[in-house]
Scaffold this motif. Structure first.
Motif, PDB file in Angstrom:
ATOM      1  N   SER A  12      -2.467   6.308  16.072  1.00  0.00           N
ATOM      2  CA  SER A  12      -2.381   4.898  16.475  1.00  0.00           C
ATOM      3  C   SER A  12      -3.535   4.578  17.404  1.00  0.00           C
ATOM      4  CB  SER A  12      -1.056   4.623  17.193  1.00  0.00           C
ATOM      5  OG  SER A  12       0.030   4.785  16.317  1.00  0.00           O
ATOM      6  N   VAL A  13      -4.203   3.453  17.128  1.00  0.00           N
ATOM      7  CA  VAL A  13      -5.389   3.065  17.898  1.00  0.00           C
ATOM      8  C   VAL A  13      -5.306   1.579  18.207  1.00  0.00           C
ATOM      9  CG1 VAL A  13      -7.904   2.840  17.813  1.00  0.00           C
ATOM     10  CG2 VAL A  13      -6.800   4.867  16.851  1.00  0.00           C
ATOM     11  N   GLN A  14      -5.729   1.211  19.387  1.00  0.00           N
ATOM     12  CA  GLN A  14      -5.758  -0.199  19.791  1.00  0.00           C
ATOM     13  C   GLN A  14      -6.865  -0.916  19.012  1.00  0.00           C
ATOM     14  OE1 GLN A  14      -3.506  -0.392  22.497  1.00  0.00           O
ATOM     15  NE2 GLN A  14      -3.410  -2.585  22.170  1.00  0.00           N
ATOM     16  N   GLU A  15      -6.563  -2.138  18.625  1.00  0.00           N
ATOM     17  CA  GLU A  15      -7.574  -2.964  17.944  1.00  0.00           C
ATOM     18  C   GLU A  15      -8.833  -3.059  18.800  1.00  0.00           C
ATOM     19  OE1 GLU A  15      -6.170  -6.896  17.104  1.00  0.00           O
ATOM     20  OE2 GLU A  15      -8.054  -7.548  16.188  1.00  0.00           O
ATOM     21  N   LYS A  37      -9.129   5.513   1.220  1.00  0.00           N
ATOM     22  CA  LYS A  37      -8.169   4.742   1.995  1.00  0.00           C
ATOM     23  C   LYS A  37      -7.078   4.274   1.046  1.00  0.00           C
ATOM     24  CE  LYS A  37      -8.420   0.329   4.512  1.00  0.00           C
ATOM     25  NZ  LYS A  37      -9.394  -0.688   4.984  1.00  0.00           N
ATOM     26  N   LYS A  38      -5.836   4.325   1.496  1.00  0.00           N
ATOM     27  CA  LYS A  38      -4.734   3.932   0.608  1.00  0.00           C
ATOM     28  C   LYS A  38      -3.766   3.005   1.340  1.00  0.00           C
ATOM     29  CE  LYS A  38      -1.204   5.801  -2.508  1.00  0.00           C
ATOM     30  NZ  LYS A  38      -0.158   4.844  -2.136  1.00  0.00           N
ATOM     31  N   GLN A  81      -9.907  -2.544  13.168  1.00  0.00           N
ATOM     32  CA  GLN A  81      -9.316  -3.848  12.889  1.00  0.00           C
ATOM     33  C   GLN A  81      -7.921  -3.653  12.288  1.00  0.00           C
ATOM     34  OE1 GLN A  81     -12.120  -5.726  10.243  1.00  0.00           O
ATOM     35  NE2 GLN A  81     -13.672  -5.968  11.852  1.00  0.00           N
ATOM     36  N   PRO A  82      -7.043  -4.635  12.411  1.00  0.00           N
ATOM     37  CA  PRO A  82      -5.687  -4.491  11.854  1.00  0.00           C
ATOM     38  C   PRO A  82      -5.684  -4.136  10.363  1.00  0.00           C
ATOM     39  CG  PRO A  82      -5.763  -6.373  13.325  1.00  0.00           C
ATOM     40  CD  PRO A  82      -7.182  -5.868  13.205  1.00  0.00           C
ATOM     41  N   GLY A  83      -6.642  -4.648   9.613  1.00  0.00           N
ATOM     42  CA  GLY A  83      -6.726  -4.343   8.185  1.00  0.00           C
ATOM     43  C   GLY A  83      -7.079  -2.901   7.887  1.00  0.00           C
ATOM     44  N   ASP A  84      -7.464  -2.153   8.914  1.00  0.00           N
ATOM     45  CA  ASP A  84      -7.773  -0.731   8.725  1.00  0.00           C
ATOM     46  C   ASP A  84      -6.509   0.116   8.693  1.00  0.00           C
ATOM     47  OD1 ASP A  84     -10.609  -1.073  10.949  1.00  0.00           O
ATOM     48  OD2 ASP A  84     -10.530  -1.295   8.764  1.00  0.00           O
ATOM     49  N   SER A  85      -5.372  -0.470   9.024  1.00  0.00           N
ATOM     50  CA  SER A  85      -4.104   0.284   8.978  1.00  0.00           C
ATOM     51  C   SER A  85      -3.833   0.709   7.538  1.00  0.00           C
ATOM     52  CB  SER A  85      -2.949  -0.577   9.500  1.00  0.00           C
ATOM     53  OG  SER A  85      -3.117  -0.864  10.873  1.00  0.00           O
ATOM     54  N   THR A 102      -3.884  16.028   2.934  1.00  0.00           N
ATOM     55  CA  THR A 102      -2.570  15.400   2.857  1.00  0.00           C
ATOM     56  C   THR A 102      -2.555  13.986   3.412  1.00  0.00           C
ATOM     57  OG1 THR A 102      -2.033  16.519   4.911  1.00  0.00           O
ATOM     58  CG2 THR A 102      -1.226  17.534   2.884  1.00  0.00           C
ATOM     59  N   GLY A 103      -3.624  13.572   4.075  1.00  0.00           N
ATOM     60  CA  GLY A 103      -3.721  12.202   4.563  1.00  0.00           C
ATOM     61  C   GLY A 103      -3.327  12.048   6.017  1.00  0.00           C
ATOM     62  N   THR A 104      -3.903  11.033   6.647  1.00  0.00           N
ATOM     63  CA  THR A 104      -3.554  10.631   8.018  1.00  0.00           C
ATOM     64  C   THR A 104      -3.227   9.149   7.985  1.00  0.00           C
ATOM     65  OG1 THR A 104      -4.995  12.255   9.088  1.00  0.00           O
ATOM     66  CG2 THR A 104      -4.372  10.323  10.380  1.00  0.00           C
ATOM     67  N   ARG A 105      -2.045   8.797   8.490  1.00  0.00           N
ATOM     68  CA  ARG A 105      -1.652   7.387   8.543  1.00  0.00           C
ATOM     69  C   ARG A 105      -2.209   6.780   9.826  1.00  0.00           C
ATOM     70  NH1 ARG A 105       1.820   4.441   5.881  1.00  0.00           N
ATOM     71  NH2 ARG A 105       2.760   6.296   4.926  1.00  0.00           N
ATOM     72  N   LEU A 106      -3.131   5.831   9.663  1.00  0.00           N
ATOM     73  CA  LEU A 106      -3.739   5.139  10.798  1.00  0.00           C
ATOM     74  C   LEU A 106      -3.048   3.800  11.005  1.00  0.00           C
ATOM     75  CD1 LEU A 106      -6.021   4.852  12.925  1.00  0.00           C
ATOM     76  CD2 LEU A 106      -7.411   3.800  11.119  1.00  0.00           C
ATOM     77  N   THR A 107      -2.615   3.561  12.226  1.00  0.00           N
ATOM     78  CA  THR A 107      -2.012   2.280  12.588  1.00  0.00           C
ATOM     79  C   THR A 107      -2.853   1.651  13.684  1.00  0.00           C
ATOM     80  OG1 THR A 107       0.197   3.123  12.057  1.00  0.00           O
ATOM     81  CG2 THR A 107       0.068   1.126  13.415  1.00  0.00           C
ATOM     82  N   ILE A 108      -3.329   0.448  13.414  1.00  0.00           N
ATOM     83  CA  ILE A 108      -4.115  -0.284  14.404  1.00  0.00           C
ATOM     84  C   ILE A 108      -3.172  -1.245  15.129  1.00  0.00           C
ATOM     85  CG2 ILE A 108      -6.109  -1.750  14.836  1.00  0.00           C
ATOM     86  CD1 ILE A 108      -6.730   1.081  13.724  1.00  0.00           C
ATOM     87  N   ILE A 109      -3.127  -1.110  16.425  1.00  0.00           N
ATOM     88  CA  ILE A 109      -2.205  -1.911  17.238  1.00  0.00           C
ATOM     89  C   ILE A 109      -2.931  -3.158  17.734  1.00  0.00           C
ATOM     90  CG2 ILE A 109      -0.719  -1.887  19.286  1.00  0.00           C
ATOM     91  CD1 ILE A 109      -0.881   1.250  19.006  1.00  0.00           C
ATOM     92  N   PRO A 110      -2.423  -4.358  17.396  1.00  0.00           N
ATOM     93  CA  PRO A 110      -3.127  -5.590  17.811  1.00  0.00           C
ATOM     94  C   PRO A 110      -3.131  -5.765  19.331  1.00  0.00           C
ATOM     95  CG  PRO A 110      -1.514  -6.043  16.092  1.00  0.00           C
ATOM     96  CD  PRO A 110      -1.277  -4.629  16.550  1.00  0.00           C
TER      97      PRO A 110
END
Lengths: 110, 113
Positions: A12-15, A37-38, A81-85, A102-110
């Motif tokens: 998880s990363v801040q926008e 990216k998926k 950016q949020p669209g990078d989630s 196996t992948g890493t789920r990235l969540t961009i926090i607004p």
């Protein structure tokens, strides 16, 4: 035996900040590396790649770094950016075959 | 339609059923691939076709049978599957087998009951 490893299942990363996704590999025969990216309900889409003869490749906000001695690959996204989630997959190629992590789920926090 | 399409998007089948997955690419590519993605596992390459010829069979059980009638179409015929075959099945294409950038379809979510 997994030849391509993404040890962080999620991040998880801040926008606006930098996102760094990591990938390690074990097979020294890999000569080309890619990031995909998926989004949910969609297939993976090609993002950026790097040949083993380079150590950096940049495309806009995305930069891939390759450290062959450490057998380590990283993807930097800046600014995030949020669209990078999405889920990001690292892939490596040898003998015309791709091996995926196996992948890493990235969540961009607004 | 553009890109790589797959039908159906979702499929539920019993272990005695026979079904087929279809993939079509509109990119003018010559190589097509089937991958399997199980939960928490990496994408596993199943089959590769280059110019309609199968060039790779990654030790896939015979209950999975691929067919590539032309460079634009790829099928995966399924029969007597097991519950552990439940997964997301992804089709991809590329300019040729040596071209690393592969373009993926959205996948078929298969559930075997």
């Amino acid at each position: 035996d997994q030849q391509v490893k993404q040890n962080s299942p999620s991040l998880s990363v801040q926008e606006g900040r930098i996102s760094i996704l990591n990938c390690d590999y074990t097979n020294s025969m890999f000569d080309y590396f890619l990031w995909y990216k998926k989004y949910p309900a969609e297939g993976p889409t090609f993002l950026i790649s790097i040949s083993s003869i380079k150590d950096k490749n940049e495309d806009g906000r995305f930069t891939v770094f390759l450290n062959k001695s450490a057998k380590h690959l990283s993807l930097h996204i800046v600014p995030s950016q949020p669209g990078d989630s999405a889920v990001y997959f690292c892939a490596a190629s040898a003998n015309e075959k791709l091996t995926f992590g196996t992948g890493t789920r990235l969540t961009i926090i607004p | 339609e553009t890109g790589v399409t797959q039908t159906p998007r979702h499929l539920v089948m019993g272990m005695t059923n026979k079904k087929s997955l279809k993939c079509e690419q509109h990119l003018g590519h010559n190589a097509m691939y089937w991958y399997k993605q199980s939960a928490k596992k990496p994408l596993e390459l199943m089959f590769v076709y280059n110019f309609k010829e199968q060039t790779e069979n990654n030790s896939v059980p015979s209950r999975f049978s691929p067919e590539c009638p032309n460079s634009s179409h790829l099928f995966l015929h399924l029969h007597t599957l097991q519950p552990e075959d439940s997964a997301l099945y992804l089709c991809a294409s590329s300019h040729g087998q040596g071209f690393y950038e592969q373009y993926f379809g959205p996948g078929t979510r298969l559930t075997v009951t």
